[in-house]
Design an enzyme around this catalytic site. Structure first.
Site, mmCIF file in Angstrom:
data_model
loop_
_atom_site.group_PDB
_atom_site.id
_atom_site.type_symbol
_atom_site.label_atom_id
_atom_site.label_comp_id
_atom_site.label_asym_id
_atom_site.label_seq_id
_atom_site.Cartn_x
_atom_site.Cartn_y
_atom_site.Cartn_z
ATOM 1 N N HIS A 60 -52.011 38.667 -95.465
ATOM 2 C CA HIS A 60 -51.920 37.195 -95.502
ATOM 3 C C HIS A 60 -52.612 36.569 -94.298
ATOM 4 O O HIS A 60 -51.997 36.340 -93.259
ATOM 5 C CB HIS A 60 -50.448 36.786 -95.542
ATOM 6 C CG HIS A 60 -50.224 35.387 -96.029
ATOM 7 N ND1 HIS A 60 -49.311 35.068 -96.991
ATOM 8 C CD2 HIS A 60 -50.820 34.217 -95.702
ATOM 9 C CE1 HIS A 60 -49.330 33.766 -97.229
ATOM 10 N NE2 HIS A 60 -50.245 33.227 -96.442
ATOM 11 N N HIS A 62 -55.740 33.627 -93.032
ATOM 12 C CA HIS A 62 -56.662 32.523 -93.344
ATOM 13 C C HIS A 62 -57.889 32.673 -92.457
ATOM 14 O O HIS A 62 -57.815 32.439 -91.252
ATOM 15 C CB HIS A 62 -55.971 31.180 -93.109
ATOM 16 C CG HIS A 62 -54.771 30.978 -94.002
ATOM 17 N ND1 HIS A 62 -54.861 30.425 -95.258
ATOM 18 C CD2 HIS A 62 -53.467 31.305 -93.843
ATOM 19 C CE1 HIS A 62 -53.663 30.391 -95.826
ATOM 20 N NE2 HIS A 62 -52.786 30.931 -94.981
ATOM 21 N N ARG A 64 -60.727 31.004 -93.051
ATOM 22 C CA ARG A 64 -61.299 29.646 -92.981
ATOM 23 C C ARG A 64 -62.751 29.526 -93.413
ATOM 24 O O ARG A 64 -63.319 28.439 -93.284
ATOM 25 C CB ARG A 64 -61.151 29.051 -91.575
ATOM 26 C CG ARG A 64 -59.727 29.018 -91.020
ATOM 27 C CD ARG A 64 -58.782 28.255 -91.880
ATOM 28 N NE ARG A 64 -57.516 27.974 -91.165
ATOM 29 C CZ ARG A 64 -56.404 27.608 -91.787
ATOM 30 N NH1 ARG A 64 -56.372 27.489 -93.112
ATOM 31 N NH2 ARG A 64 -55.306 27.359 -91.093
ATOM 32 N N ASN A 94 -57.656 29.189 -99.836
ATOM 33 C CA ASN A 94 -57.566 27.726 -99.638
ATOM 34 C C ASN A 94 -58.556 27.249 -98.575
ATOM 35 O O ASN A 94 -58.190 26.713 -97.549
ATOM 36 C CB ASN A 94 -56.130 27.298 -99.308
ATOM 37 C CG ASN A 94 -55.577 27.957 -98.057
ATOM 38 O OD1 ASN A 94 -56.005 29.040 -97.685
ATOM 39 N ND2 ASN A 94 -54.634 27.316 -97.407
ATOM 40 N N HIS A 179 -46.623 31.292 -102.523
ATOM 41 C CA HIS A 179 -46.125 30.435 -101.440
ATOM 42 C C HIS A 179 -45.007 29.621 -102.063
ATOM 43 O O HIS A 179 -45.254 28.709 -102.854
ATOM 44 C CB HIS A 179 -47.266 29.548 -100.933
ATOM 45 C CG HIS A 179 -46.852 28.495 -99.956
ATOM 46 N ND1 HIS A 179 -47.435 28.369 -98.720
ATOM 47 C CD2 HIS A 179 -45.923 27.511 -100.028
ATOM 48 C CE1 HIS A 179 -46.877 27.351 -98.068
ATOM 49 N NE2 HIS A 179 -45.961 26.811 -98.844
ATOM 50 N N HIS A 232 -44.554 35.176 -97.023
ATOM 51 C CA HIS A 232 -43.890 34.623 -95.833
ATOM 52 C C HIS A 232 -42.472 34.077 -96.072
ATOM 53 O O HIS A 232 -42.201 32.901 -95.835
ATOM 54 C CB HIS A 232 -44.760 33.561 -95.150
ATOM 55 C CG HIS A 232 -45.422 32.563 -96.049
ATOM 56 N ND1 HIS A 232 -44.759 31.860 -97.013
ATOM 57 C CD2 HIS A 232 -46.714 32.135 -96.112
ATOM 58 C CE1 HIS A 232 -45.608 31.047 -97.621
ATOM 59 N NE2 HIS A 232 -46.796 31.195 -97.102
ATOM 60 N N ASP A 305 -49.629 35.631 -91.740
ATOM 61 C CA ASP A 305 -49.928 34.237 -92.092
ATOM 62 C C ASP A 305 -50.787 33.586 -90.987
ATOM 63 O O ASP A 305 -50.605 32.426 -90.637
ATOM 64 C CB ASP A 305 -48.653 33.426 -92.353
ATOM 65 C CG ASP A 305 -48.939 32.100 -93.063
ATOM 66 O OD1 ASP A 305 -50.087 31.884 -93.505
ATOM 67 O OD2 ASP A 305 -48.003 31.277 -93.165
HETATM 68 ZN ZN ZN Z 1 -48.438 29.922 -97.432
#
Ligand code: ZN
Length: 441
Positions: A60, A62, A64, A94, A179, A232, A305
């Site tokens: 998990h 990010h 970016r 995302n 999520h 998470h 996360d």
């Molecule tokens: Zn999340």
């Protein structure tokens, strides 16, 4: 020409035996009792008795990219991962644009091939634009390399859409990473709803916003047989729901993150945006429940996360600042400091939750300390103490609530596919940090 690298005098993470490990061609060539003669042309790496384990895996993260490179890039995020002992990270879709087509999955993989310091496993969106309406082409996405599907950051509000997501993804074998947060119940909440939010005058997010969605998706896993991975998890009610799901034999797994066993909503202090994350930090009882759920095996694996933001974004007033903290460079030390030292877990079990366990959850090939296994390795000193200085992070993100903390457990070196991707020791020769020949898993 270097025939092979030999890591000399390491301690086996499970057996405690002193070993030498030879790596060549991206694989472990052999593992022997420590102290054998050096071969001609061997490049020796003195492990100094540190613990050698399979490289950590973070399901998990990010990264970016595409589109948010002021926060992080695939190059900086995976460099931070290597510094944290990770050899593979699964990255969330995302981004801008959202990774919801095969072309964007291929773009992420191509970018990783040219710039990454660890393996990059793309997670694709479950619905187009993460809007929670139309499903993505999951079969095509899985064919080009997506390892899971998620609308992380944008929970799928409609139970009917989630049902179809689970049914459609099922033949791919890929989990849906959830999520869990009811968007209506969350509203415009900024932190956990309780005594602290009342005192600070901030809008709260009740724990029930998470648990009602966990309960819903457990029932949808039962209905569809689709694989649910709960991201998470942060509160006692969610762990109870995961326990129930396991008792019923449902295809449901779950992860939690270091901040949930380390901090509470009190850590927000006087509106400290470094402690603003989603799910939010909870009261002490939930923190204790998190530790219990890890210790009793309810939690399948750990994840960070890792959510980097710029300093400007986090310098805004609490209500305007984005949710999220960085985690890759502190995860292992927070695990040793918060779970191993107090006796909640043994070191081998703690490492398993970052290595074999996440590989099992996503169905990735196993890594073992034996001949023929991929040379994805971390060398760590569980007793070495260090002080967290965000200015020294390899991540672009400095948004950590752990600045100035003294933690135990330091990564000495990381190899991915046989390439040295991080070291803080000075080996006999010059350390050569190489580009990783990247492939999926
Ligand atoms: Zn999340």
């Amino acid at each position: 020409m270097i025939a092979r690298t030999v890591i000399r005098g390491a301690r086996h993470w499970r057996t405690g035996a002193m070993i030498d490990v030879a790596i060549s061609g991206g694989l472990i060539e052999w593992v022997r009792e420590a102290g054998g003669p050096a071969g001609p042309g061997d490049d020796a790496f003195d492990a100094g008795g540190a613990v050698l384990a399979p490289g950590l895996v973070d399901l998990h993260v990010h990264l970016r990219e595409p589109g948010q490179s002021p926060k992080e890039t695939i190059a900086t995020g995976t460099r931070a991962a290597a510094a944290g002992g990770f050899t593979a990270v699964a990255c969330m879709p995302n981004t801008h644009p959202i990774v919801d087509t095969p072309a964007w999955v291929e773009w992420v993989l191509a970018r990783a091939r040219e710039s990454a310091s660890c393996r990059v496993l793309p997670i694709a969106a479950a619905t187009l634009g993460q809007k929670g309406e139309q499903l993505t082409e999951m079969h095509a996405l899985a064919r080009v390399g997506a390892v899971a599907f998620s609308d992380d950051g944008h929970p799928i509000a409609s139970a009917e859409v989630m049902r179809r997501v689970l049914e459609y993804a099922r033949p791919t074998g890929c989990p849906i990473v959830c999520h869990e947060e009811d968007p209506a119940l969350r509203g415009r909440g900024q932190m956990h709803e309780g005594a602290v939010s009342a005192r600070l005058g901030l809008r709260g997010i009740p724990a029930a916003a998470e648990t009602v969605m966990v309960r819903r998706d457990v029932e949808l896993a039962a209905l569809t047989g689709g694989r649910v991975h709960l991201a998470h998890l942060s509160c006692a009610g969610s762990f109870d729901a995961l326990r129930d799901a396991k008792r019923r034999g449902l295809p449901v797994t779950g992860e939690t993150c270091p901040h949930y066993w380390t901090l509470t909503d009190e850590s927000i202090g006087e509106y400290d945006t470094a402690a603003k994350m989603n799910p939010p930090l909870r009261p002490a009882a939930d923190r204790e429940a998190t530790i219990r759920a890890i210790a009793d095996g309810t939690i399948d694996c750990l994840a960070t996360d890792h959510a980097p933001h710029t300093g400007e974004e986090k310098a805004q007033p609490f209500e305007a600042a984005p949710f999220g903290i960085v985690g890759l460079e502190t995860a292992l030390a927070l695990t040793i400091t918060g779970l191993v030292r107090p006796g909640h877990l043994t070191l081998p079990r703690a490492l398993e939750l970052w290595t074999d366990a996440p590989r099992r959850v996503f169905g990735l090939p196993a890594v073992a300390l034996e001949a023929g296994s991929p040379a994805d390795l971390v060398l760590l000193d569980p007793d070495a103490e260090w002080t967290v200085d965000p200015e020294r992070f390899h991540s672009k993100g400095r948004n950590t609530p752990f600045a100035g903390w003294t933690l135990a457990g330091r990564v000495r070196a990381t190899w991915c596919a046989g390439t040295l991707t991080h070291t803080d020791v000075e080996p006999a020769g010059t350390p050569r940090l190489g580009a990783v020949p990247m492939g999926i898993a």
